[in-house]
Structure formats: C-alpha cells, structure tokens
Design a protein around this motif. Sequence first.
Motif, short mmCIF file in Angstrom:
data_model
loop_
_atom_site.label_atom_id
_atom_site.label_comp_id
_atom_site.label_asym_id
_atom_site.label_seq_id
_atom_site.Cartn_x
_atom_site.Cartn_y
_atom_site.Cartn_z
N TYR A 35 3.12 2.31 -11.82
CA TYR A 35 3.16 0.62 -11.01
C TYR A 35 3.03 -0.68 -11.90
O TYR A 35 4.07 -1.19 -11.37
CB TYR A 35 1.35 1.14 -10.40
CG TYR A 35 1.19 -0.21 -9.42
CD1 TYR A 35 1.97 -0.96 -8.44
CD2 TYR A 35 -0.02 -0.68 -9.41
CE1 TYR A 35 2.52 -2.12 -7.59
CE2 TYR A 35 -0.01 -1.49 -8.80
CZ TYR A 35 0.34 -2.22 -7.74
OH TYR A 35 0.15 -3.48 -6.79
N LEU A 70 -0.20 -3.77 2.74
CA LEU A 70 -0.55 -2.58 2.40
C LEU A 70 0.28 -1.28 2.55
O LEU A 70 0.42 -0.48 0.87
CB LEU A 70 -1.34 -1.46 3.96
CG LEU A 70 -2.71 -2.42 4.14
CD1 LEU A 70 -3.45 -1.75 4.96
CD2 LEU A 70 -3.29 -2.48 2.56
N VAL A 71 1.52 -1.49 2.59
CA VAL A 71 2.84 -0.49 2.53
C VAL A 71 3.80 -1.37 2.07
O VAL A 71 4.53 -0.22 0.95
CB VAL A 71 2.82 -0.61 3.33
CG1 VAL A 71 4.53 1.37 4.18
CG2 VAL A 71 1.93 0.53 4.92
N ALA A 103 -3.52 -2.92 -3.46
CA ALA A 103 -2.92 -1.67 -2.24
C ALA A 103 -2.62 -1.09 -3.29
O ALA A 103 -1.92 -0.01 -2.79
CB ALA A 103 -2.30 -1.98 -1.43
N SER A 110 9.45 3.06 4.05
CA SER A 110 8.51 2.45 3.45
C SER A 110 7.19 2.39 4.42
O SER A 110 6.12 3.63 4.16
CB SER A 110 8.00 1.07 2.96
OG SER A 110 9.10 0.05 3.81
N PHE A 156 -9.37 4.78 5.55
CA PHE A 156 -7.72 4.64 5.03
C PHE A 156 -7.30 4.27 5.97
O PHE A 156 -6.26 3.41 6.47
CB PHE A 156 -7.18 5.63 3.98
CG PHE A 156 -5.51 5.02 4.64
CD1 PHE A 156 -5.24 4.41 2.72
CD2 PHE A 156 -4.76 5.69 5.06
CE1 PHE A 156 -4.29 3.78 2.68
CE2 PHE A 156 -3.55 4.94 5.08
CZ PHE A 156 -2.53 4.67 4.02
N PHE A 202 0.20 10.09 3.30
CA PHE A 202 -0.97 9.93 3.27
C PHE A 202 -2.18 11.24 4.09
O PHE A 202 -2.88 11.87 3.02
CB PHE A 202 -1.76 8.31 4.07
CG PHE A 202 -2.05 7.61 2.80
CD1 PHE A 202 -2.71 7.80 1.72
CD2 PHE A 202 -0.40 6.54 1.81
CE1 PHE A 202 -3.03 6.44 0.30
CE2 PHE A 202 -0.83 6.41 0.18
CZ PHE A 202 -1.78 5.69 0.08
N THR A 216 -2.65 3.45 -3.76
CA THR A 216 -1.77 3.92 -3.15
C THR A 216 -0.41 4.99 -3.81
O THR A 216 -0.60 5.99 -4.12
CB THR A 216 -0.10 3.44 -2.53
OG1 THR A 216 -0.44 2.01 -1.58
CG2 THR A 216 0.56 3.88 -1.61
N ILE A 236 2.81 6.13 4.89
CA ILE A 236 1.00 6.18 5.17
C ILE A 236 1.37 7.37 6.37
O ILE A 236 0.10 7.99 6.17
CB ILE A 236 0.99 4.60 6.04
CG1 ILE A 236 1.52 3.87 6.63
CG2 ILE A 236 0.68 3.47 4.46
CD1 ILE A 236 0.54 2.40 7.32
N PRO A 245 3.64 -2.08 -2.45
CA PRO A 245 3.41 -0.95 -3.28
C PRO A 245 5.15 0.00 -3.32
O PRO A 245 5.34 -0.02 -4.35
CB PRO A 245 2.51 -0.21 -2.72
CG PRO A 245 1.65 -0.81 -1.44
CD PRO A 245 2.22 -1.63 -0.89
N ILE A 301 -0.62 8.80 -4.62
CA ILE A 301 0.40 9.63 -4.69
C ILE A 301 0.72 10.48 -6.18
O ILE A 301 0.62 11.58 -6.30
CB ILE A 301 1.82 8.54 -4.96
CG1 ILE A 301 1.49 8.49 -3.26
CG2 ILE A 301 3.25 9.56 -4.22
CD1 ILE A 301 2.86 7.12 -3.04
#
Length: 465
Positions: free
Chosen positions: A200, A28-29, A262, A286, A317, A294, A266, A290, A32, A270
């Motif tokens: 991305y 999740l973190v 994810a 990193s 989330f 977020f 993300t 979140i 990305p 952003i």
Amino acid sequence: MHAKHEQFSSKLGFIMAAAGSAVGIGNLVGFPVNAAKNGGGAFLLIYLLFVVLVCMPLLLSELSIGRSTGEGPLGAFRKVGGSNKLWLLGGLLPVLTPFMIGVFYTVITVWILGYLIISVSGGLQQLAQPEYFGQFINADNLIAYQAGVIGVVLLILFGGVRDGIERTARYLMPALFLMLLGLVVFVLTLEGAAKGVQFYLQPDFSRISIDVINGALSQAFFSLSLGTGVLIMYGAYLRKTDDLPSSGRFLALADTSVAFFAGLMTIPAIFAIYPDTDPASLSSSSVSLIFSFFPKIFMEMVPLLGYQSASALAVIFFALAFIAAITSLVSIFEVPTASLADETPLTRRQSLLITVALASGLSFAASLSFGKSQFLTEFVSYAGQMKSFFDVLVDLFYDTVLPVNGFILCLLILWRWKIRQLSDELSIQPASQGWLERYTAFAMVWVVPWVLLFVAASTIHSKFF
Ligand code: TRP
C-alpha cells in the motif's frame, strides 16, 4: 440581516455535516483500490499534492461564494454572474451533477444496506459464495432495500439542516471513525498484514501515467464532494462568525485521513488472507470489491474467531459503509432539493419528495442495467466499449463533469466575483490572512483553472474517444 436558509448551529456542526458528505463510498472503496493498483505510495503522494495544491483553494472558494451570497449554486451563479444566460447554465450543472450522482450512489447504497441486513441475520456464509453478488444485484427483493434507503434519506432530510443533516452527522461520524480505527487495528494484527502495508505504501513510480494522474484528481474531487454544488450550498448554511478557512482545512484533513485509513484496513486485509493476490486483479471493478471480496475475507476468519465473531466483524464493516454512504447521499440530495425550493413556489418538503421520487425512479432503472434489462445493460457504445446505463452515469458524473464544473466556477470567480472578494470573504474570520488564504488567492488564478482545464480535456479525450 435574516439569513434566507437555515444554518448550521456551530462550526463543529458544520464540520461534521460536511465530513458526512465528504466521507463516503469514494473513501472506503475508491481510494484504496485506486492506490493499490496505481503505484501505492506514488499514488498517495500525487493524491496529497492534488488535495493541497488544487482542491483546497477550490474548496475554500466554493464555501466562500456560498456563504457570501447566501445561496446555493444556482442562486450564487445568478447573483454573481448577472443576466448572462451562460452563467445560469454554469449554475445549473452543479445542481444536476449531484442529482445524477445520487442516482448511481443510491444503487450502491442499496446493495450495502442489503449486505448489512443479511450479515446481521447470520447470512455471512451465504454472502461469501462466489456467485452470490451476481445473483443479489438482480434479485427481486432489492426493491425492499431500496425502499429502506429512500426512507432513511427522507427521514433525515425532512428534519432540515440542523435537526436532520447536522444532528445525524454529529452522532454517526464519530461512530464511523471509531469503527474504522478498530478495524484497522484488528487487520494490522493479522499475520501477513505487513506485506499489504508495504504494498500500500511503497511508491512505484513506474505505474504513474496520465490516466493515473487524471484518476487521482477525479478521485480527490469526488471524495471532497467538490465541483458539485454541495460545498456552495453548505457554505450558505455557514454562519459569518464561523472560521471558514480552518473549517475547510479540517474537512480536507478528515476526508483524506479516512481515505488513508480505509486503505490501511482494506489492502492489508486482502494480503493477509490471500497472500498471492495479484494487484492487477483488483482492477476489474472497484465497487464489487466490498461485495465480493470482503465477505470472503470475513469467512476466512471463522476458523480463527468462530462464526459469531466473524459475522460481528462483517456487521461492523457494512454498518460503517452504510453510515458513510447515507450521510453522503443526504448531502447529494440536499442540493437539488434546496435549489428546487429556492427557485419555485414549492415548499422544501414538496421539493424533497419530487427530487427523491425522480432520483429513485432513475436509480431503479440503473439497478436494472446489470443484466435484468437488456436495453439498459447494453445502453450505448463508445470508445470501443459497450456501456450500461450505470456505466454511463459513472463515466459522465464521476470522472468527467467534476473538473469541468470546477473550471466553470474558476471562470465565474475570476471574471465576475474577482479574487478580491474571495480574499475578503476568507478573512472575515479570522481577521488575519494565513498562508492558505494567500495561496488560495494565488492558486485560483495561476494553478487551479489550468490544471482543471488540462484534466478535463484529457479525461474527455480518453473516456469518450
Ligand atoms: N464524497 C462522497 C464520497 O466520497 C460522495 C459525495 C457526497 C459526493 N456528496 C457528493 C460526490 C456530492 C459528488 C457530489 O463517496
């Protein structure tokens, strides 16, 4: 023959439990952020190559050696390695590694639970204050959230393999996937999201360096829970009648898809909210993304949706992140727990309590290393940088040890177990060998050990010298 350990009830049960382990904060973190700052599509490509060419063979090997011996890492190394003490050391590392990962993973899971509870109780606005995260991680009531996390972990692991790990994952993993897809669809409808998607996915090969390549491999290892004994342990819980190669393939696919989605949630979020984002600014840390980014993103949606709905999104989330984290944490503690129960006269329950008590103590210490305790905050200094206790754990057990453990396992397989037995275990079910099984036998000799040796050496060099 009676299996020594409790086993997963079916192939699907195994897949869900293993996916519960694999899909976590890393997906999740970690993924990305790594992708965004390291060349977007170019990073994605390298990551995919690593997953298929290096991680898949090792993943299948870990499952195979676990299932064949019916043992966790220590037992497997002892059975296969024989009396030589060095092999025992090799088997000890994949027990120690998840334990130490559990220490810092707990810290982050505790923060996630805190943010979940605060957003459920209507505190989104508070979470979005610029200074909030810094105060939150040093607040006294963190200990209450820690008790909550420990409680949930104990509850699941007391249930054992089938009624605890497998059952939880069966319910939670599909829920996680649906929530994630829902959020992706929502984010992609935001104005300005397209720029983030482009960022991305567009390959920028100029950002690729040796460090980025090493980082991609560490990320893939961590994400697949490789090199840590989890898959050896879960292999021991896998029935002989279940199709091992196809389970492994599905596992890698599920884990990689979640990481990919994810990112698709993300990065465009952003960019939609902050069109001028400088990707370099994501690089600081990193995990804090979140927590600091977020809540702000959800707050920015208030004019569009109203406070209630924006809070609901925040709740979804953080619930998603909590599910991902807790199912991983469970797998992390299963390895030392089961190993302790196997190696000593202690029962599973006693081993569980000892493991979790020790880890929570250390994890509490790690949570003081963000300013509360000067000793732990300025723990050591190497490679020209002051590192906290938490940083040291991450540097050692996230970046460095995983490829080393993978390499040692390669040696065990090549020297003692032999590729022949690996191939045999892989073709019990289905009885014929597909390309993946054949590639695995080839790669475990000619590809995986060499790549791991290189990555381990250059990571140690760049992290510590
Ligand atoms: N794979 C998980 C993630 O991506 C973390 C994890 C679970 C893990 N079990 C593990 C990492 C065992 C190392 C070892 O967040």
